[in-house]
Design a protein around this motif. Structure first.
Motif, PDB file in Angstrom:
ATOM      1  N   PRO A  56       0.831  -1.205   0.000  1.00 37.17           N
ATOM      2  CA  PRO A  56       0.000   0.000   0.000  1.00 37.17           C
ATOM      3  C   PRO A  56       0.861   1.248   0.000  1.00 37.17           C
ATOM      4  O   PRO A  56       2.017   1.222   0.430  1.00 37.17           O
ATOM      5  CB  PRO A  56      -0.792  -0.099   1.304  1.00 37.17           C
ATOM      6  N   GLY A  57       0.275   2.348  -0.492  1.00 37.05           N
ATOM      7  CA  GLY A  57       1.022   3.587  -0.478  1.00 37.05           C
ATOM      8  C   GLY A  57       0.380   4.688  -1.287  1.00 37.05           C
ATOM      9  O   GLY A  57      -0.760   4.588  -1.725  1.00 37.05           O
ATOM     10  N   VAL A  58       1.161   5.738  -1.471  1.00 32.91           N
ATOM     11  CA  VAL A  58       0.755   6.922  -2.221  1.00 32.91           C
ATOM     12  C   VAL A  58       1.682   7.043  -3.424  1.00 32.91           C
ATOM     13  O   VAL A  58       2.885   6.826  -3.305  1.00 32.91           O
ATOM     14  CB  VAL A  58       0.871   8.187  -1.332  1.00 32.91           C
ATOM     15  N   TYR A  59       1.119   7.389  -4.576  1.00 32.11           N
ATOM     16  CA  TYR A  59       1.933   7.561  -5.774  1.00 32.11           C
ATOM     17  C   TYR A  59       1.720   8.958  -6.342  1.00 32.11           C
ATOM     18  O   TYR A  59       0.666   9.566  -6.177  1.00 32.11           O
ATOM     19  CB  TYR A  59       1.621   6.492  -6.825  1.00 32.11           C
TER      20      TYR A  59
ATOM     21  N   LYS B  19      -3.756   7.125  -4.108  1.00 33.80           N
ATOM     22  CA  LYS B  19      -3.411   6.124  -3.102  1.00 33.80           C
ATOM     23  C   LYS B  19      -3.836   4.757  -3.609  1.00 33.80           C
ATOM     24  O   LYS B  19      -4.717   4.656  -4.464  1.00 33.80           O
ATOM     25  CB  LYS B  19      -4.081   6.430  -1.765  1.00 33.80           C
TER      26      LYS B  19
ATOM     27  N   THR C 207      -3.934   0.254  -2.606  1.00 32.84           N
ATOM     28  CA  THR C 207      -3.665  -0.917  -1.784  1.00 32.84           C
ATOM     29  C   THR C 207      -2.433  -1.636  -2.318  1.00 32.84           C
ATOM     30  O   THR C 207      -1.628  -2.144  -1.550  1.00 32.84           O
ATOM     31  CB  THR C 207      -4.875  -1.870  -1.799  1.00 32.84           C
TER      32      THR C 207
ATOM     33  N   LEU D 141       0.565  -0.596  -4.867  1.00 35.29           N
ATOM     34  CA  LEU D 141       1.192   0.422  -5.712  1.00 35.29           C
ATOM     35  C   LEU D 141       1.494  -0.118  -7.100  1.00 35.29           C
ATOM     36  O   LEU D 141       1.228   0.538  -8.107  1.00 35.29           O
ATOM     37  CB  LEU D 141       2.471   0.935  -5.057  1.00 35.29           C
TER      38      LEU D 141
ATOM     39  N   THR E 251       3.293   2.910   2.600  1.00 34.19           N
ATOM     40  CA  THR E 251       2.626   3.128   3.884  1.00 34.19           C
ATOM     41  C   THR E 251       2.251   1.779   4.493  1.00 34.19           C
ATOM     42  O   THR E 251       2.305   0.753   3.823  1.00 34.19           O
ATOM     43  CB  THR E 251       1.358   3.998   3.714  1.00 34.19           C
TER      44      THR E 251
ATOM     45  N   VAL F   6      -3.627   1.378   3.367  1.00 38.31           N
ATOM     46  CA  VAL F   6      -4.166   2.337   2.420  1.00 38.31           C
ATOM     47  C   VAL F   6      -4.773   3.540   3.153  1.00 38.31           C
ATOM     48  O   VAL F   6      -4.903   4.617   2.608  1.00 38.31           O
ATOM     49  CB  VAL F   6      -5.181   1.671   1.468  1.00 38.31           C
TER      50      VAL F   6
END
Length: 75
Positions: free
Chosen positions: A15-18, A32, A34, A36, A71, A74
């Motif tokens: 999960p993360g932010v792109y 964002k 679940t 990437l 992260t 999510v």
């Protein structure tokens, strides 16, 4: 940005932010996910304009790079 440029990056299945960035690292889009890896790769589908709209297809064409921040979840 092209798919072969994306394949050079090691995007993890977490999960993360792109962030899609343009010229001079200007942020074009933040999202964002679940996963990437699967989310970012989905922007390089041949039918992106019909699936997500022409504005997203244009953003991907203008993008010079993709950055990401992992992260714990999510949320």
């Amino acid at each position: 940005m092209k798919l072969h440029d994306l394949k050079k990056k090691k995007i993890l299945d977490t999960p993360g932010v792109y962030l899609f960035t343009g010229a001079r690292k200007k942020i074009l889009y933040i999202g964002k996910a679940t996963s990437l890896r699967s989310r970012v790769r989905s922007y390089f589908d041949k039918n992106i304009a019909s699936k997500r709209g022409q504005h997203i297809a244009t953003m991907v064409e203008q993008a010079k790079g993709v950055d990401f921040i992992e992260t714990d979840s999510v949320l």
